[in-house]
Motif scaffolding. Structure first.
Motif, PDB file in Angstrom:
ATOM      1  N   LEU A  54       0.824  -1.214   0.000  1.00 21.88           N
ATOM      2  CA  LEU A  54       0.000   0.000   0.000  1.00 21.88           C
ATOM      3  C   LEU A  54       0.856   1.262   0.000  1.00 21.88           C
ATOM      4  O   LEU A  54       0.461   2.274  -0.583  1.00 21.88           O
ATOM      5  N   TYR A  55       2.019   1.202   0.661  1.00 18.02           N
ATOM      6  CA  TYR A  55       2.889   2.377   0.713  1.00 18.02           C
ATOM      7  C   TYR A  55       3.456   2.687  -0.668  1.00 18.02           C
ATOM      8  O   TYR A  55       3.598   3.859  -1.052  1.00 18.02           O
ATOM      9  N   ASP A  56       3.795   1.630  -1.434  1.00 19.80           N
ATOM     10  CA  ASP A  56       4.414   1.815  -2.756  1.00 19.80           C
ATOM     11  C   ASP A  56       3.397   2.121  -3.853  1.00 19.80           C
ATOM     12  O   ASP A  56       3.776   2.550  -4.947  1.00 19.80           O
ATOM     13  N   ALA A  57       2.110   1.881  -3.591  1.00 22.80           N
ATOM     14  CA  ALA A  57       1.091   2.089  -4.636  1.00 22.80           C
ATOM     15  C   ALA A  57       0.857   3.576  -4.850  1.00 22.80           C
ATOM     16  O   ALA A  57       0.524   4.301  -3.906  1.00 22.80           O
ATOM     17  N   PRO A  58       1.006   4.071  -6.087  1.00 21.29           N
ATOM     18  CA  PRO A  58       0.766   5.500  -6.353  1.00 21.29           C
ATOM     19  C   PRO A  58      -0.711   5.869  -6.138  1.00 21.29           C
ATOM     20  O   PRO A  58      -1.604   5.011  -6.213  1.00 21.29           O
ATOM     21  N   VAL A  59      -0.957   7.132  -5.878  1.00 21.58           N
ATOM     22  CA  VAL A  59      -2.323   7.644  -5.798  1.00 21.58           C
ATOM     23  C   VAL A  59      -3.051   7.345  -7.107  1.00 21.58           C
ATOM     24  O   VAL A  59      -2.454   7.402  -8.190  1.00 21.58           O
ATOM     25  N   GLU A  60      -4.322   6.989  -7.017  1.00 25.18           N
ATOM     26  CA  GLU A  60      -5.201   6.604  -8.128  1.00 25.18           C
ATOM     27  C   GLU A  60      -4.960   5.186  -8.634  1.00 25.18           C
ATOM     28  O   GLU A  60      -5.567   4.773  -9.625  1.00 25.18           O
ATOM     29  N   SER A  61      -4.096   4.427  -7.940  1.00 29.23           N
ATOM     30  CA  SER A  61      -3.994   3.002  -8.244  1.00 29.23           C
ATOM     31  C   SER A  61      -5.253   2.300  -7.753  1.00 29.23           C
ATOM     32  O   SER A  61      -5.921   2.735  -6.818  1.00 29.23           O
TER      33      SER A  61
END
Length: 518
Positions: A54-61
Protein backbone atom coordinates in the motif's frame (compact mmCIF):
# COMPACT_ATOMS: atom_id res chain seq x y z
CA UNK A 1 -16.65 2.33 -0.17
CA UNK A 2 -19.44 4.60 1.01
CA UNK A 3 -21.63 2.00 2.74
CA UNK A 4 -19.92 1.14 6.03
CA UNK A 5 -21.33 2.56 9.29
CA UNK A 6 -20.98 1.99 13.04
CA UNK A 7 -23.39 -0.94 12.76
CA UNK A 8 -20.71 -2.81 10.79
CA UNK A 9 -18.05 -2.57 13.53
CA UNK A 10 -16.41 -5.96 14.08
CA UNK A 11 -17.25 -7.30 10.62
CA UNK A 12 -14.59 -8.43 8.17
CA UNK A 13 -15.07 -6.71 4.80
CA UNK A 14 -13.44 -6.50 1.40
CA UNK A 15 -13.30 -3.18 -0.43
CA UNK A 16 -12.10 -2.36 -3.94
CA UNK A 17 -11.42 1.12 -5.26
CA UNK A 18 -8.98 3.87 -6.09
CA UNK A 19 -6.44 5.35 -3.68
CA UNK A 20 -7.68 8.89 -3.16
CA UNK A 21 -5.07 9.95 -0.64
CA UNK A 22 -2.23 8.43 1.35
CA UNK A 23 -0.44 9.79 4.41
CA UNK A 24 3.04 8.67 5.44
CA UNK A 25 2.24 4.99 5.15
CA UNK A 26 -0.15 5.24 8.12
CA UNK A 27 -3.51 5.34 6.38
CA UNK A 28 -5.12 5.94 3.02
CA UNK A 29 -8.56 6.90 1.75
CA UNK A 30 -10.17 4.46 -0.68
CA UNK A 31 -12.75 5.76 -3.18
CA UNK A 32 -15.33 4.27 -5.49
CA UNK A 33 -18.58 5.55 -7.07
CA UNK A 34 -20.41 5.16 -3.73
CA UNK A 35 -18.05 7.18 -1.54
CA UNK A 36 -14.91 7.11 0.63
CA UNK A 37 -13.54 4.90 3.42
CA UNK A 38 -10.46 5.44 5.58
CA UNK A 39 -8.08 2.47 5.53
CA UNK A 40 -5.58 1.95 8.39
CA UNK A 41 -2.29 0.47 7.19
CA UNK A 42 -0.83 -2.07 9.67
CA UNK A 43 2.51 -1.09 11.21
CA UNK A 44 3.50 -4.41 12.83
CA UNK A 45 6.19 -6.67 11.39
CA UNK A 46 3.75 -9.50 10.71
CA UNK A 47 1.97 -7.32 8.12
CA UNK A 48 5.08 -5.65 6.64
CA UNK A 49 4.23 -6.99 3.18
CA UNK A 50 0.79 -5.37 3.33
CA UNK A 51 2.36 -2.08 4.42
CA UNK A 52 4.86 -2.17 1.54
CA UNK A 53 2.16 -2.96 -1.05
CA UNK A 54 0.00 0.00 0.00
CA UNK A 55 2.89 2.38 0.71
CA UNK A 56 4.41 1.82 -2.76
CA UNK A 57 1.09 2.09 -4.64
CA UNK A 58 0.77 5.50 -6.35
CA UNK A 59 -2.32 7.64 -5.80
CA UNK A 60 -5.20 6.60 -8.13
CA UNK A 61 -3.99 3.00 -8.24
CA UNK A 62 -6.75 0.38 -8.01
CA UNK A 63 -6.47 -1.86 -4.94
CA UNK A 64 -8.40 -4.53 -3.08
CA UNK A 65 -8.14 -4.67 0.71
CA UNK A 66 -9.63 -6.99 3.32
CA UNK A 67 -9.84 -6.04 6.96
CA UNK A 68 -11.95 -5.44 10.05
CA UNK A 69 -14.31 -2.51 10.56
CA UNK A 70 -13.46 -0.59 13.74
CA UNK A 71 -14.66 2.61 15.38
CA UNK A 72 -12.44 5.62 14.95
CA UNK A 73 -10.64 6.71 18.14
CA UNK A 74 -12.24 9.51 20.21
CA UNK A 75 -11.75 12.91 18.62
CA UNK A 76 -10.96 11.46 15.19
CA UNK A 77 -14.46 10.99 13.84
CA UNK A 78 -15.33 13.00 10.73
CA UNK A 79 -18.98 14.21 10.70
CA UNK A 80 -18.62 15.53 7.14
CA UNK A 81 -17.94 12.02 5.83
CA UNK A 82 -20.79 9.45 5.71
CA UNK A 83 -18.29 6.76 6.76
CA UNK A 84 -16.59 9.12 9.19
CA UNK A 85 -17.41 7.09 12.34
CA UNK A 86 -15.44 4.03 11.23
CA UNK A 87 -12.21 2.88 9.61
CA UNK A 88 -10.97 -0.45 8.27
CA UNK A 89 -7.84 -2.08 9.68
CA UNK A 90 -6.24 -3.95 6.81
CA UNK A 91 -5.17 -7.59 6.96
CA UNK A 92 -4.49 -8.26 3.26
CA UNK A 93 -4.02 -5.98 0.27
CA UNK A 94 -3.51 -6.37 -3.47
CA UNK A 95 -2.75 -3.82 -6.15
CA UNK A 96 -5.10 -4.65 -9.04
CA UNK A 97 -3.57 -2.02 -11.31
CA UNK A 98 -0.95 0.60 -10.65
CA UNK A 99 -1.47 4.18 -11.88
CA UNK A 100 1.11 6.23 -13.77
CA UNK A 101 1.56 9.98 -13.22
CA UNK A 102 -1.65 11.65 -14.38
CA UNK A 103 -2.01 14.89 -16.41
CA UNK A 104 -3.97 16.41 -13.50
CA UNK A 105 -4.95 15.55 -9.93
CA UNK A 106 -8.39 14.04 -9.34
CA UNK A 107 -9.52 16.83 -7.03
CA UNK A 108 -12.40 19.21 -7.63
CA UNK A 109 -10.52 22.24 -6.34
CA UNK A 110 -7.68 21.76 -8.84
CA UNK A 111 -8.18 24.13 -11.79
CA UNK A 112 -8.22 22.35 -15.14
CA UNK A 113 -9.01 23.68 -18.60
CA UNK A 114 -12.14 22.25 -20.19
CA UNK A 115 -10.07 21.06 -23.17
CA UNK A 116 -7.80 19.05 -20.85
CA UNK A 117 -10.81 17.65 -18.98
CA UNK A 118 -12.40 16.51 -22.25
CA UNK A 119 -9.16 15.06 -23.62
CA UNK A 120 -8.90 12.88 -20.50
CA UNK A 121 -12.61 12.48 -19.86
CA UNK A 122 -12.16 9.02 -18.37
CA UNK A 123 -10.10 10.66 -15.61
CA UNK A 124 -12.40 13.67 -15.22
CA UNK A 125 -15.27 11.24 -14.61
CA UNK A 126 -13.57 10.18 -11.37
CA UNK A 127 -14.13 13.63 -9.84
CA UNK A 128 -16.72 14.00 -7.09
CA UNK A 129 -18.68 16.65 -9.01
CA UNK A 130 -18.94 14.65 -12.25
CA UNK A 131 -19.98 11.52 -10.38
CA UNK A 132 -22.55 13.51 -8.40
CA UNK A 133 -23.99 14.98 -11.61
CA UNK A 134 -24.23 11.60 -13.35
CA UNK A 135 -25.73 9.97 -10.25
CA UNK A 136 -28.33 12.74 -10.08
CA UNK A 137 -29.11 12.25 -13.77
CA UNK A 138 -29.54 8.51 -13.30
CA UNK A 139 -31.82 8.94 -10.29
CA UNK A 140 -34.06 11.49 -12.01
CA UNK A 141 -34.38 9.39 -15.19
CA UNK A 142 -35.25 6.32 -13.10
CA UNK A 143 -37.98 8.26 -11.27
CA UNK A 144 -39.30 9.63 -14.58
CA UNK A 145 -39.57 6.11 -16.00
CA UNK A 146 -41.31 4.94 -12.85
CA UNK A 147 -43.80 7.83 -13.00
CA UNK A 148 -44.59 7.43 -16.70
CA UNK A 149 -44.73 3.62 -16.82
CA UNK A 150 -46.08 2.60 -13.43
CA UNK A 151 -48.32 5.54 -12.54
CA UNK A 152 -49.53 6.68 -15.97
CA UNK A 153 -49.43 3.57 -18.12
CA UNK A 154 -47.07 4.95 -20.76
CA UNK A 155 -45.33 2.55 -23.19
CA UNK A 156 -41.57 2.90 -23.56
CA UNK A 157 -41.13 2.48 -27.33
CA UNK A 158 -37.92 3.07 -29.28
CA UNK A 159 -38.27 4.82 -32.63
CA UNK A 160 -35.94 4.82 -35.61
CA UNK A 161 -32.85 7.03 -35.66
CA UNK A 162 -32.41 7.14 -39.41
CA UNK A 163 -34.89 9.70 -40.67
CA UNK A 164 -35.15 12.55 -43.11
CA UNK A 165 -33.26 15.56 -41.80
CA UNK A 166 -30.02 16.92 -40.31
CA UNK A 167 -26.80 14.81 -40.11
CA UNK A 168 -26.22 12.87 -43.32
CA UNK A 169 -25.43 9.14 -43.14
CA UNK A 170 -24.31 7.43 -46.37
CA UNK A 171 -25.86 4.21 -47.64
CA UNK A 172 -24.46 1.64 -50.05
CA UNK A 173 -26.96 2.71 -52.70
CA UNK A 174 -25.36 5.28 -55.01
CA UNK A 175 -26.62 8.80 -54.32
CA UNK A 176 -28.92 7.76 -51.47
CA UNK A 177 -28.44 8.90 -47.87
CA UNK A 178 -30.06 8.58 -44.49
CA UNK A 179 -30.21 11.48 -42.05
CA UNK A 180 -30.19 11.53 -38.27
CA UNK A 181 -33.32 13.33 -37.01
CA UNK A 182 -33.46 16.16 -34.49
CA UNK A 183 -36.26 14.26 -32.74
CA UNK A 184 -38.59 11.30 -33.36
CA UNK A 185 -41.34 13.77 -34.36
CA UNK A 186 -42.91 11.95 -37.30
CA UNK A 187 -42.40 8.51 -35.78
CA UNK A 188 -44.19 9.33 -32.55
CA UNK A 189 -47.11 10.79 -34.47
CA UNK A 190 -47.28 7.60 -36.53
CA UNK A 191 -47.33 5.59 -33.30
CA UNK A 192 -50.52 7.46 -32.41
CA UNK A 193 -52.00 6.51 -35.77
CA UNK A 194 -50.99 2.93 -34.95
CA UNK A 195 -53.11 2.97 -31.78
CA UNK A 196 -50.21 3.14 -29.28
CA UNK A 197 -51.85 6.02 -27.49
CA UNK A 198 -49.36 6.60 -24.65
CA UNK A 199 -45.75 6.70 -25.78
CA UNK A 200 -42.57 7.90 -24.18
CA UNK A 201 -38.89 7.42 -24.88
CA UNK A 202 -35.60 8.56 -23.42
CA UNK A 203 -34.50 9.47 -26.92
CA UNK A 204 -31.07 10.14 -28.34
CA UNK A 205 -31.34 13.00 -30.82
CA UNK A 206 -28.97 14.76 -33.21
CA UNK A 207 -28.68 18.34 -34.37
CA UNK A 208 -26.20 19.73 -36.88
CA UNK A 209 -26.15 23.45 -36.13
CA UNK A 210 -22.49 24.33 -35.68
CA UNK A 211 -20.89 25.75 -32.57
CA UNK A 212 -23.28 26.90 -29.87
CA UNK A 213 -22.16 27.06 -26.24
CA UNK A 214 -25.31 25.53 -24.74
CA UNK A 215 -25.90 22.86 -27.39
CA UNK A 216 -24.49 19.44 -28.26
CA UNK A 217 -24.60 17.70 -31.66
CA UNK A 218 -26.04 14.65 -29.87
CA UNK A 219 -28.36 15.07 -26.93
CA UNK A 220 -31.06 13.31 -24.90
CA UNK A 221 -34.69 14.23 -24.46
CA UNK A 222 -37.66 12.79 -22.59
CA UNK A 223 -40.03 12.39 -25.51
CA UNK A 224 -43.77 12.01 -24.86
CA UNK A 225 -46.80 11.70 -27.16
CA UNK A 226 -50.44 10.97 -26.29
CA UNK A 227 -53.73 10.56 -28.11
CA UNK A 228 -57.03 12.16 -27.06
CA UNK A 229 -55.30 14.84 -24.99
CA UNK A 230 -55.32 18.62 -24.81
CA UNK A 231 -52.71 21.20 -23.89
CA UNK A 232 -53.76 21.37 -20.23
CA UNK A 233 -53.53 17.58 -19.91
CA UNK A 234 -49.95 17.50 -21.17
CA UNK A 235 -48.96 20.39 -18.90
CA UNK A 236 -50.38 18.66 -15.82
CA UNK A 237 -48.59 15.41 -16.75
CA UNK A 238 -45.23 17.19 -17.03
CA UNK A 239 -45.74 19.09 -13.78
CA UNK A 240 -46.45 15.81 -12.02
CA UNK A 241 -43.44 14.16 -13.70
CA UNK A 242 -41.06 16.86 -12.51
CA UNK A 243 -42.55 16.95 -9.04
CA UNK A 244 -42.22 13.15 -8.72
CA UNK A 245 -38.63 12.99 -9.99
CA UNK A 246 -37.38 16.17 -8.28
CA UNK A 247 -34.43 15.48 -5.93
CA UNK A 248 -35.22 15.99 -2.25
CA UNK A 249 -32.09 18.03 -1.63
CA UNK A 250 -33.34 20.72 -4.02
CA UNK A 251 -36.50 21.37 -1.99
CA UNK A 252 -40.10 20.89 -3.14
CA UNK A 253 -41.55 22.46 -6.29
CA UNK A 254 -45.07 23.85 -6.34
CA UNK A 255 -47.63 23.05 -9.03
CA UNK A 256 -49.38 24.13 -11.15
CA UNK A 257 -46.66 26.19 -12.80
CA UNK A 258 -47.61 29.77 -13.76
CA UNK A 259 -48.41 30.48 -17.40
CA UNK A 260 -47.75 33.46 -19.65
CA UNK A 261 -48.60 34.20 -23.28
CA UNK A 262 -45.86 34.66 -25.85
CA UNK A 263 -47.03 38.25 -26.43
CA UNK A 264 -46.90 39.03 -22.71
CA UNK A 265 -43.43 37.49 -22.38
CA UNK A 266 -42.05 39.63 -25.21
CA UNK A 267 -43.78 42.78 -23.97
CA UNK A 268 -42.58 42.49 -20.36
CA UNK A 269 -39.29 40.57 -20.64
CA UNK A 270 -38.14 40.96 -24.25
CA UNK A 271 -37.76 37.19 -24.69
CA UNK A 272 -39.91 34.08 -25.02
CA UNK A 273 -38.04 32.40 -22.15
CA UNK A 274 -38.22 34.87 -19.25
CA UNK A 275 -36.18 34.46 -16.09
CA UNK A 276 -38.88 35.30 -13.55
CA UNK A 277 -36.58 35.07 -10.52
CA UNK A 278 -36.20 38.86 -10.69
CA UNK A 279 -38.25 41.82 -11.84
CA UNK A 280 -36.88 44.69 -13.95
CA UNK A 281 -39.73 44.31 -16.42
CA UNK A 282 -40.02 46.30 -19.62
CA UNK A 283 -42.56 49.10 -19.18
CA UNK A 284 -44.54 50.84 -21.93
CA UNK A 285 -44.01 54.61 -21.51
CA UNK A 286 -45.47 55.67 -24.86
CA UNK A 287 -48.13 57.92 -23.27
CA UNK A 288 -45.47 59.83 -21.33
CA UNK A 289 -43.50 60.58 -24.49
CA UNK A 290 -46.33 61.43 -26.90
CA UNK A 291 -46.04 65.14 -26.09
CA UNK A 292 -42.24 65.22 -26.05
CA UNK A 293 -40.94 67.22 -29.00
CA UNK A 294 -38.08 64.93 -29.98
CA UNK A 295 -38.14 63.92 -33.62
CA UNK A 296 -37.14 60.25 -33.45
CA UNK A 297 -39.45 59.69 -30.44
CA UNK A 298 -42.41 61.21 -32.29
CA UNK A 299 -41.59 59.11 -35.36
CA UNK A 300 -41.69 55.99 -33.21
CA UNK A 301 -44.96 56.61 -31.33
CA UNK A 302 -46.79 57.79 -34.47
CA UNK A 303 -46.10 54.57 -36.39
CA UNK A 304 -48.68 51.74 -36.32
CA UNK A 305 -47.96 49.68 -33.20
CA UNK A 306 -45.10 52.06 -32.40
CA UNK A 307 -44.12 52.23 -28.73
CA UNK A 308 -41.54 53.67 -26.37
CA UNK A 309 -40.45 51.26 -23.68
CA UNK A 310 -38.04 51.35 -20.75
CA UNK A 311 -36.90 49.35 -17.75
CA UNK A 312 -36.28 50.63 -14.23
CA UNK A 313 -33.04 49.27 -12.78
CA UNK A 314 -32.83 49.35 -8.96
CA UNK A 315 -29.59 51.12 -7.95
CA UNK A 316 -28.70 51.22 -11.63
CA UNK A 317 -27.28 54.70 -11.40
CA UNK A 318 -24.91 53.58 -8.66
CA UNK A 319 -23.55 50.86 -10.96
CA UNK A 320 -22.79 52.96 -14.33
CA UNK A 321 -25.30 50.68 -15.97
CA UNK A 322 -27.44 52.13 -18.81
CA UNK A 323 -31.10 51.42 -19.43
CA UNK A 324 -31.35 48.43 -21.74
CA UNK A 325 -34.21 46.35 -23.08
CA UNK A 326 -35.01 42.84 -24.12
CA UNK A 327 -32.20 40.35 -23.75
CA UNK A 328 -29.96 43.05 -22.25
CA UNK A 329 -32.17 42.76 -19.16
CA UNK A 330 -30.26 39.59 -18.36
CA UNK A 331 -26.90 41.29 -18.89
CA UNK A 332 -28.09 44.07 -16.58
CA UNK A 333 -28.79 41.44 -13.91
CA UNK A 334 -25.27 40.04 -14.40
CA UNK A 335 -23.73 43.49 -14.02
CA UNK A 336 -25.75 44.35 -10.94
CA UNK A 337 -25.04 41.02 -9.26
CA UNK A 338 -21.31 41.43 -9.96
CA UNK A 339 -21.57 44.63 -7.90
CA UNK A 340 -23.20 42.90 -4.95
CA UNK A 341 -26.93 43.36 -5.68
CA UNK A 342 -28.51 39.89 -5.48
CA UNK A 343 -31.38 39.58 -7.97
CA UNK A 344 -31.52 35.85 -8.71
CA UNK A 345 -31.60 33.32 -5.90
CA UNK A 346 -29.26 30.51 -7.07
CA UNK A 347 -31.25 27.99 -5.01
CA UNK A 348 -34.64 29.03 -6.47
CA UNK A 349 -36.34 27.19 -9.33
CA UNK A 350 -38.95 29.23 -11.19
CA UNK A 351 -40.93 27.22 -13.74
CA UNK A 352 -43.09 28.98 -16.33
CA UNK A 353 -45.29 27.84 -19.20
CA UNK A 354 -45.16 30.12 -22.24
CA UNK A 355 -48.19 29.61 -24.49
CA UNK A 356 -50.05 31.07 -27.50
CA UNK A 357 -47.02 31.32 -29.77
CA UNK A 358 -47.57 32.45 -33.36
CA UNK A 359 -48.02 29.53 -35.73
CA UNK A 360 -45.91 31.20 -38.42
CA UNK A 361 -43.19 33.84 -38.59
CA UNK A 362 -42.09 36.02 -41.49
CA UNK A 363 -38.81 34.84 -42.98
CA UNK A 364 -35.91 37.16 -42.21
CA UNK A 365 -34.47 36.86 -45.71
CA UNK A 366 -37.88 37.32 -47.37
CA UNK A 367 -40.56 38.87 -45.10
CA UNK A 368 -43.24 38.23 -47.71
CA UNK A 369 -42.94 34.49 -47.06
CA UNK A 370 -43.83 32.55 -43.92
CA UNK A 371 -42.05 29.78 -42.04
CA UNK A 372 -43.15 27.60 -39.13
CA UNK A 373 -42.42 29.16 -35.76
CA UNK A 374 -41.64 25.66 -34.47
CA UNK A 375 -42.44 22.86 -36.92
CA UNK A 376 -45.10 22.38 -39.60
CA UNK A 377 -47.04 19.74 -37.64
CA UNK A 378 -48.27 22.14 -34.93
CA UNK A 379 -52.03 22.66 -34.85
CA UNK A 380 -53.53 26.17 -34.97
CA UNK A 381 -55.24 27.61 -31.90
CA UNK A 382 -58.93 26.59 -32.00
CA UNK A 383 -60.01 30.26 -31.89
CA UNK A 384 -57.82 31.09 -34.91
CA UNK A 385 -58.56 28.17 -37.23
CA UNK A 386 -60.54 30.32 -39.70
CA UNK A 387 -57.61 32.76 -39.98
CA UNK A 388 -55.40 29.94 -41.23
CA UNK A 389 -57.06 30.18 -44.65
CA UNK A 390 -57.26 33.98 -44.86
CA UNK A 391 -54.55 35.62 -42.68
CA UNK A 392 -52.15 32.85 -41.60
CA UNK A 393 -49.61 35.35 -40.19
CA UNK A 394 -52.12 36.20 -37.44
CA UNK A 395 -52.76 32.60 -36.35
CA UNK A 396 -51.72 31.54 -32.86
CA UNK A 397 -50.55 27.97 -32.35
CA UNK A 398 -51.19 25.26 -29.80
CA UNK A 399 -47.50 25.24 -28.95
CA UNK A 400 -46.20 25.50 -25.39
CA UNK A 401 -42.71 25.88 -23.94
CA UNK A 402 -41.58 25.08 -20.42
CA UNK A 403 -39.04 27.56 -19.06
CA UNK A 404 -36.90 27.16 -15.93
CA UNK A 405 -34.91 30.14 -14.63
CA UNK A 406 -34.74 31.70 -18.08
CA UNK A 407 -33.78 28.50 -19.96
CA UNK A 408 -36.12 26.57 -22.21
CA UNK A 409 -36.18 23.00 -20.92
CA UNK A 410 -39.06 21.65 -22.96
CA UNK A 411 -41.46 22.32 -25.77
CA UNK A 412 -44.39 20.65 -27.42
CA UNK A 413 -47.70 21.11 -29.15
CA UNK A 414 -51.03 19.66 -30.11
CA UNK A 415 -50.49 18.27 -33.62
CA UNK A 416 -52.47 18.60 -36.83
CA UNK A 417 -54.35 15.31 -37.23
CA UNK A 418 -56.34 16.25 -40.34
CA UNK A 419 -54.62 15.38 -43.62
CA UNK A 420 -56.17 18.21 -45.64
CA UNK A 421 -55.22 20.84 -43.07
CA UNK A 422 -51.67 19.46 -42.93
CA UNK A 423 -51.39 19.54 -46.73
CA UNK A 424 -52.69 23.14 -46.80
CA UNK A 425 -50.05 24.24 -44.29
CA UNK A 426 -47.25 22.55 -46.20
CA UNK A 427 -48.27 23.39 -49.73
CA UNK A 428 -50.11 26.72 -49.54
CA UNK A 429 -48.69 28.48 -46.49
CA UNK A 430 -45.10 27.21 -46.37
CA UNK A 431 -44.68 26.60 -50.12
CA UNK A 432 -43.12 23.19 -49.47
CA UNK A 433 -43.48 20.01 -51.49
CA UNK A 434 -46.04 17.87 -49.60
CA UNK A 435 -44.83 14.75 -51.40
CA UNK A 436 -41.76 14.73 -49.17
CA UNK A 437 -44.15 13.90 -46.32
CA UNK A 438 -46.53 11.74 -48.33
CA UNK A 439 -46.21 8.87 -45.82
CA UNK A 440 -47.41 11.11 -42.98
CA UNK A 441 -50.22 12.65 -45.04
CA UNK A 442 -51.36 9.17 -46.05
CA UNK A 443 -51.32 8.05 -42.40
CA UNK A 444 -53.43 11.04 -41.31
CA UNK A 445 -56.14 9.88 -43.74
CA UNK A 446 -56.33 6.49 -42.02
CA UNK A 447 -58.23 7.44 -38.88
CA UNK A 448 -55.53 9.44 -37.07
CA UNK A 449 -56.67 10.38 -33.53
CA UNK A 450 -56.24 13.88 -32.08
CA UNK A 451 -52.85 13.85 -30.40
CA UNK A 452 -50.12 15.99 -28.91
CA UNK A 453 -46.86 15.75 -27.07
CA UNK A 454 -43.81 17.36 -25.59
CA UNK A 455 -40.07 16.80 -25.28
CA UNK A 456 -37.99 17.75 -22.24
CA UNK A 457 -34.32 18.50 -22.81
CA UNK A 458 -32.80 16.14 -20.26
CA UNK A 459 -29.25 17.52 -20.46
CA UNK A 460 -30.28 21.12 -19.83
CA UNK A 461 -32.74 20.15 -17.09
CA UNK A 462 -30.09 18.16 -15.18
CA UNK A 463 -27.59 20.98 -15.71
CA UNK A 464 -29.92 23.45 -14.01
CA UNK A 465 -30.85 21.09 -11.18
CA UNK A 466 -27.19 20.24 -10.52
CA UNK A 467 -26.12 23.89 -10.73
CA UNK A 468 -23.50 22.96 -13.34
CA UNK A 469 -21.95 25.70 -15.49
CA UNK A 470 -22.44 23.77 -18.77
CA UNK A 471 -24.48 20.86 -20.11
CA UNK A 472 -21.11 19.23 -20.87
CA UNK A 473 -20.77 18.73 -17.10
CA UNK A 474 -23.79 16.42 -16.95
CA UNK A 475 -22.95 14.27 -20.01
CA UNK A 476 -20.47 11.42 -19.64
CA UNK A 477 -18.72 11.90 -23.00
CA UNK A 478 -19.73 15.24 -24.52
CA UNK A 479 -18.39 17.01 -27.58
CA UNK A 480 -16.43 20.25 -27.38
CA UNK A 481 -17.75 23.71 -28.19
CA UNK A 482 -16.87 23.02 -31.84
CA UNK A 483 -18.45 19.57 -31.88
CA UNK A 484 -15.20 17.61 -31.58
CA UNK A 485 -14.39 14.64 -29.37
CA UNK A 486 -10.99 15.66 -28.00
CA UNK A 487 -10.44 12.21 -26.45
CA UNK A 488 -10.87 10.06 -29.58
CA UNK A 489 -10.08 12.88 -32.04
CA UNK A 490 -13.41 12.56 -33.86
CA UNK A 491 -14.46 13.50 -36.46
CA UNK A 492 -11.45 12.23 -38.38
CA UNK A 493 -10.48 11.50 -41.96
CA UNK A 494 -11.16 8.11 -43.56
CA UNK A 495 -9.39 6.59 -46.53
CA UNK A 496 -10.69 6.53 -50.13
CA UNK A 497 -10.91 2.74 -49.79
CA UNK A 498 -13.27 3.11 -46.84
CA UNK A 499 -15.40 5.60 -48.79
CA UNK A 500 -15.64 3.45 -51.90
CA UNK A 501 -18.58 1.21 -50.77
CA UNK A 502 -20.63 4.39 -50.23
CA UNK A 503 -19.85 5.82 -53.68
CA UNK A 504 -18.45 9.00 -52.12
CA UNK A 505 -15.42 10.99 -53.18
CA UNK A 506 -14.12 13.94 -51.17
CA UNK A 507 -13.75 17.20 -53.08
CA UNK A 508 -10.76 18.73 -51.25
CA UNK A 509 -10.17 22.50 -51.19
CA UNK A 510 -7.11 23.32 -53.32
CA UNK A 511 -4.74 23.98 -50.41
CA UNK A 512 -5.63 20.74 -48.62
CA UNK A 513 -5.46 18.73 -51.84
CA UNK A 514 -1.90 19.94 -52.42
CA UNK A 515 -0.98 19.14 -48.81
CA UNK A 516 -2.38 15.62 -49.16
CA UNK A 517 -0.24 15.02 -52.25
CA UNK A 518 2.86 15.89 -50.27
Amino acid sequence: CGELRSAHVGQEVTLCGWIQYQRQGLFLVLRDFQGLTQIIIPQDEAHSHVKKVLYDAPVESVVRVTGTVTSRPPGQKNPRMPTGDIEVKVKTAEVLNSCKKLPFEIKDFIKKSEALRMQYRYLDLRSFQMQHNLRLRSQMVMKMREYLCNLHGKRNISSEYLGAKEFVVPSREPGRFYCLPQSPQQFKQLLMVGGLDRYFQVARCYRDEGSKPDRQPEFTQIDIEMSFVDQAGIQRLIEGLLQYSWPNERGPITTPFPSMSYAEALAEYGTDKPDTRFGIKIIDVSDVFRSVEIGFVQNAVNKPQGTVKAICIPQGAVSGVCLVLGNMRLETANLLESRGLVLRDPTAFHFLWVVDFPLFLHKEENPAELESAHHPFTAPHPSDTSLLYSEPAKVRSQHYDLVLNGSEIGGGSIRIHNAEQQRFVLETVLKEDPELLSHLLEALKCGAPPHGGIALGLDRLICLVAGAPSIRDVIAFPKSFKGRDLMSNAPDYITPEELEPYHIQVAWPAAEAEANKN
